[in-house]
Design a protein around this motif. Structure first.
Motif, mmCIF file in Angstrom:
data_model
loop_
_atom_site.group_PDB
_atom_site.id
_atom_site.type_symbol
_atom_site.label_atom_id
_atom_site.label_comp_id
_atom_site.label_asym_id
_atom_site.label_seq_id
_atom_site.Cartn_x
_atom_site.Cartn_y
_atom_site.Cartn_z
ATOM 1 N N VAL A 349 -7.510 -6.763 -8.348
ATOM 2 C CA VAL A 349 -7.617 -5.403 -7.918
ATOM 3 C C VAL A 349 -6.570 -5.143 -6.904
ATOM 4 O O VAL A 349 -6.228 -6.032 -6.026
ATOM 5 N N GLU A 350 -6.059 -4.019 -7.125
ATOM 6 C CA GLU A 350 -4.838 -3.685 -6.121
ATOM 7 C C GLU A 350 -5.505 -2.695 -4.937
ATOM 8 O O GLU A 350 -6.240 -1.685 -5.384
ATOM 9 N N VAL A 351 -4.964 -2.806 -3.897
ATOM 10 C CA VAL A 351 -5.747 -1.860 -2.903
ATOM 11 C C VAL A 351 -4.635 -1.587 -1.744
ATOM 12 O O VAL A 351 -3.777 -2.120 -1.766
ATOM 13 N N LYS A 352 -4.627 -0.165 -1.344
ATOM 14 C CA LYS A 352 -3.806 0.124 -0.499
ATOM 15 C C LYS A 352 -4.239 1.536 0.371
ATOM 16 O O LYS A 352 -5.310 2.052 0.109
ATOM 17 N N VAL A 353 -3.517 1.641 1.471
ATOM 18 C CA VAL A 353 -4.001 2.640 2.510
ATOM 19 C C VAL A 353 -3.007 3.948 2.276
ATOM 20 O O VAL A 353 -1.619 3.477 2.403
ATOM 21 N N VAL A 354 -3.412 4.971 1.791
ATOM 22 C CA VAL A 354 -2.189 6.218 1.534
ATOM 23 C C VAL A 354 -2.420 7.527 2.554
ATOM 24 O O VAL A 354 -3.637 7.573 3.108
ATOM 25 N N ASP A 355 -1.639 8.332 2.893
ATOM 26 C CA ASP A 355 -1.645 9.446 3.256
ATOM 27 C C ASP A 355 -2.103 10.647 2.506
ATOM 28 O O ASP A 355 -2.464 10.337 1.191
ATOM 29 N N LYS A 356 -2.052 11.891 3.048
ATOM 30 C CA LYS A 356 -2.363 13.082 2.129
ATOM 31 C C LYS A 356 -1.770 13.226 0.974
ATOM 32 O O LYS A 356 -2.068 13.916 -0.184
ATOM 33 N N ASP A 358 -0.390 10.882 -0.875
ATOM 34 C CA ASP A 358 -0.637 9.539 -1.630
ATOM 35 C C ASP A 358 0.401 8.612 -1.406
ATOM 36 O O ASP A 358 0.828 7.478 -2.161
ATOM 37 N N LYS A 359 1.162 8.547 -0.222
ATOM 38 C CA LYS A 359 2.130 7.769 0.044
ATOM 39 C C LYS A 359 1.580 6.501 1.006
ATOM 40 O O LYS A 359 0.851 6.684 1.783
ATOM 41 N N GLU A 360 1.937 5.429 0.697
ATOM 42 C CA GLU A 360 1.229 4.359 1.535
ATOM 43 C C GLU A 360 1.859 4.492 2.787
ATOM 44 O O GLU A 360 3.133 4.439 3.172
ATOM 45 N N VAL A 361 0.779 4.195 3.829
ATOM 46 C CA VAL A 361 1.064 4.310 5.339
ATOM 47 C C VAL A 361 1.636 2.785 5.860
ATOM 48 O O VAL A 361 1.052 2.026 5.148
ATOM 49 N N GLY A 367 -5.490 5.789 6.693
ATOM 50 C CA GLY A 367 -5.324 6.638 5.797
ATOM 51 C C GLY A 367 -6.622 6.446 4.872
ATOM 52 O O GLY A 367 -7.500 5.758 5.348
ATOM 53 N N GLU A 368 -6.503 6.918 3.747
ATOM 54 C CA GLU A 368 -7.694 6.758 2.656
ATOM 55 C C GLU A 368 -7.170 5.715 1.939
ATOM 56 O O GLU A 368 -6.123 5.107 1.493
ATOM 57 N N LEU A 369 -8.338 4.669 1.681
ATOM 58 C CA LEU A 369 -8.208 3.720 0.960
ATOM 59 C C LEU A 369 -8.462 4.232 -0.439
ATOM 60 O O LEU A 369 -9.345 4.645 -0.916
ATOM 61 N N VAL A 370 -7.203 3.618 -1.334
ATOM 62 C CA VAL A 370 -7.423 3.686 -2.931
ATOM 63 C C VAL A 370 -7.100 2.394 -3.464
ATOM 64 O O VAL A 370 -6.734 1.511 -2.709
ATOM 65 N N TYR A 371 -7.635 2.309 -4.669
ATOM 66 C CA TYR A 371 -7.388 0.990 -5.495
ATOM 67 C C TYR A 371 -7.528 1.351 -6.885
ATOM 68 O O TYR A 371 -7.943 2.369 -7.558
ATOM 69 N N ARG A 372 -7.010 0.121 -7.769
ATOM 70 C CA ARG A 372 -6.904 0.063 -8.980
ATOM 71 C C ARG A 372 -7.162 -1.035 -9.715
ATOM 72 O O ARG A 372 -6.894 -2.159 -9.040
ATOM 73 N N HIS A 397 -9.473 7.066 -5.634
ATOM 74 C CA HIS A 397 -9.374 7.732 -4.252
ATOM 75 C C HIS A 397 -10.911 7.753 -3.555
ATOM 76 O O HIS A 397 -11.899 8.427 -3.913
ATOM 77 N N SER A 398 -11.107 6.448 -2.617
ATOM 78 C CA SER A 398 -12.604 6.373 -2.017
ATOM 79 C C SER A 398 -13.115 7.348 -1.254
ATOM 80 O O SER A 398 -14.366 7.397 -1.214
ATOM 81 N N GLY A 399 -12.240 7.930 -0.391
ATOM 82 C CA GLY A 399 -12.797 8.823 0.309
ATOM 83 C C GLY A 399 -13.117 8.349 1.769
ATOM 84 O O GLY A 399 -13.707 8.645 2.733
ATOM 85 N N ASP A 400 -12.860 6.822 1.671
ATOM 86 C CA ASP A 400 -12.901 6.145 3.018
ATOM 87 C C ASP A 400 -11.694 5.992 3.789
ATOM 88 O O ASP A 400 -10.651 5.711 3.208
ATOM 89 N N VAL A 401 -11.794 6.134 4.948
ATOM 90 C CA VAL A 401 -10.745 5.935 6.131
ATOM 91 C C VAL A 401 -10.520 4.444 6.402
ATOM 92 O O VAL A 401 -11.495 3.783 6.863
ATOM 93 N N ALA A 402 -9.336 3.878 6.011
ATOM 94 C CA ALA A 402 -9.057 2.619 6.372
ATOM 95 C C ALA A 402 -7.774 2.123 6.912
ATOM 96 O O ALA A 402 -6.893 2.904 7.175
ATOM 97 N N VAL A 403 -7.757 0.866 7.611
ATOM 98 C CA VAL A 403 -6.483 0.387 8.081
ATOM 99 C C VAL A 403 -6.239 -1.031 7.343
ATOM 100 O O VAL A 403 -7.147 -1.822 7.289
ATOM 101 N N LYS A 404 -4.999 -1.478 7.250
ATOM 102 C CA LYS A 404 -4.645 -2.741 6.784
ATOM 103 C C LYS A 404 -3.917 -3.345 8.000
ATOM 104 O O LYS A 404 -2.898 -2.768 8.493
ATOM 105 N N ASP A 405 -4.171 -4.553 8.024
ATOM 106 C CA ASP A 405 -3.466 -5.348 9.272
ATOM 107 C C ASP A 405 -2.403 -6.173 8.823
ATOM 108 O O ASP A 405 -1.878 -6.304 7.411
#
Length: 513
Positions: A349-356, A358-361, A367-372, A397-405
């Motif tokens: 599973v790939e996960v990233k955090v994106v802006d409005k 869909d660009k990775e922040v 940003g919004e957590l998205v995965y595939r 697009h999960s609808g969840d706000v997330a942060v990646k460290d």
């Protein structure tokens, strides 16, 4: 061919006489569960159920749930699990929306009249033609006049059945989302989605055939269904069933059956922490427990730390959703863990955090957590417009706000829908809740936004105090103000005896005001 029922059949071949499920004083082996599922499959085929038909199931944590669940899957039909708390209008909506052909419903009790509500909902539905009551005693007659029972369907049926061939991307289950906005939508999960997620879950909880698992999370919910029931069956684990969370009952079963794996939502861990009676040998319980996992909602760090102190086990927190079969990320022993985080992406599973756009922040930005990956649903059943919003370019697009460290660990900040906009500034309830939970007087807290003429939305904290503790609204507001930015502290405090919970133990914020 990948029919999810292989998880049961394979263990029935390997461990035929071993306990698959224990409920009260009943012990049912893998062979018995599989044989009953085959009888149900034969009965359904005789009644005209065919591959691709939808069959609904309302049943608490009883051995009948896996029997019916896998009986439906063996025929190539699709399981539509329903919450045991649904009222007749809600049952009718789910049967109609899923296009169910048949419906299995447990008879219930005077406190929870599932059979009565289920039958009333069934009667309001066009197209759903078969209704079966699951009775506590399979030989008993139906308590609802003019209806058949599961026992009648199984009677004289062969305990052997040759599975209907399904492909890995055929739908196995339609699981309904909780519907925080609008009506619930049915996520179509494939045999492959669910099988791979179950296999991954066994690695997260480090399950082996010698383990004992306690299932108190409701089986109709995707967390229990995949991470506990299907994963447990895949590994030949013995599962102890408990229909409703009660701290005393959970600790009693942990002690009696030497439970090694437990999974719960945060409110369950909170309940176990605050159980004061000393009649159980907590040291023995802790010595047996090797794996505890949490999901379904954010786990306060304070609860995580206190649980580790009391039971000597770290709770591994993860993140998932119905649309992700459900597991997306998890704190995994082999890759390290961080309190407060939901871990790293699970295998495949790939996960990233994106802006409005869909660009990775960048790392550390919200940003919004998205995965595939293999866990992503086919889509919402018969909801093409909703699918366009949720599934874009292969990413969910999960609808969840997330942060990646910087180490690749993800942190869920909040639900986009629960974000509070106060005077044009975004405020995330989870952040405030984490701060307030550190106060010695607070047992539980839920933060919500309420309409306000001046601020647009004002911040309100619904607070449950620990027994014997006292603090005024003013004192609590002042304390919180000292520990968080000025625009984030709650201006309104409401003290409550308890917070409203869903059937899965999640805090129902939509019932707070």
């Amino acid at each position: 061919m990948t029919n999810l029922s292989v998880v049961l059949e394979d263990s029935a071949r390997k461990f035929p006489d071993k306990d698959a499920f224990i409920f009260m004083d009943k012990h049912l082996s893998f062979a018995q569960i599989n044989g009953a599922a085959n009888q149900i499959a034969n009965g359904l085929v005789a009644a005209g159920i065919k591959k691709g038909d939808r069959v609904a199931l309302s049943c608490p944590n009883l051995p009948y749930f896996p029997m019916v669940y896998f009986g439906i899957l063996k025929t190539g039909a699709i399981v539509v699990p329903l919450s045991v708390l649904l009222k007749r209008e809600e049952v009718a909506y789910h049967l109609q929306d899923s296009g169910a052909s048949a419906y299995f419903c447990f008879e219930g009790s005077t406190e929870l009249p599932m059979g009565t509500e289920g039958k009333a909902g069934f009667d309001e539905t066009d197209g759903c033609e078969q209704f079966y009551v699951i009775t506590s005693d399979p030989t008993a007659p139906s308590p609802i006049e003019g209806t058949k029972t599961m026992g009648m369907l199984m009677k004289d049926q062969d305990p052997f059945f040759e599975n209907v061939v399904t492909s890995s991307d055929d739908t196995a289950v339609i699981i309904y989302t909780s519907g925080t906005t609008g009506k619930p939508k049915g996520a179509e999960l494939t045999h492959s989605n669910l099988l791979l997620n179950a296999i991954i879950s066994t690695e997260i909880v480090e399950a082996g055939s010698e383990d004992k698992l306690l299932i108190v999370l409701p089986l109709f919910h995707i967390f229990a269904m995949t991470v506990l029931m299907n994963a447990g069956l895949y590994k030949g684990v013995t599962s102890v069933l408990l229909p409703r969370f009660d701290a005393e009952a959970v600790l009693g079963l942990m002690e009696k059956h030497k439970i090694t794996i437990f999974a719960g939502v945060p409110t369950m861990y909170w309940g176990l922490l605050h159980y004061e009676n000393t009649k159980f040998d907590l040291k023995a319980i802790a010595a047996n427990l090797k794996s505890c996992v949490s999901g379904g909602a954010a786990l306060p760090v304070k609860v995580l730390e206190s649980f580790a102190e009391k039971f000597g086990v770290d709770i591994l927190e993860g993140y998932g959703m119905s649309e992700g079969s459900p597991v997306v990320t998890f704190n995994q022993e082999q890759f390290g863990k961080k309190p407060g985080s939901v871990g790293t992406p699970v295998w495949g599973v790939e996960v990233k955090v994106v802006d409005k756009n869909d660009k990775e922040v960048p790392v550390g930005e919200k940003g919004e957590l998205v995965y595939r990956g293999h866990n992503v649903m086919k889509g919402y059943f018969n909801k093409p417009e909703a699918n366009k919003v949720t599934l874009k370019n292969g990413w969910l697009h999960s609808g969840d706000v997330a942060v990646k460290d910087e180490d690749g660990f993800f942190y869920i900040v909040d639900r986009t829908k629960e974000m509070i906009n106060r005077k044009g500034l975004n405020v995330y309830p989870r952040e405030i809740e984490e701060v307030m939970m550190k106060h010695d007087a607070i047992s539980m807290v839920a933060v919500i936004g309420v309409p306000d003429d001046e601020a647009g939305e004002e911040i309100k904290a619904c607070v449950v105090l620990k027994d014997g503790q006292e603090i005024s609204e003013g004192e609590l507001i002042e304390w919180t103000k000292e520990h968080i930015a000025a625009y984030k502290y709650p201006r309104i405090i409401k003290f409550m005896d308890a917070l409203p919970l869903s059937a899965t133990g999640k805090i129902l914020k939509k019932k707070l005001s």
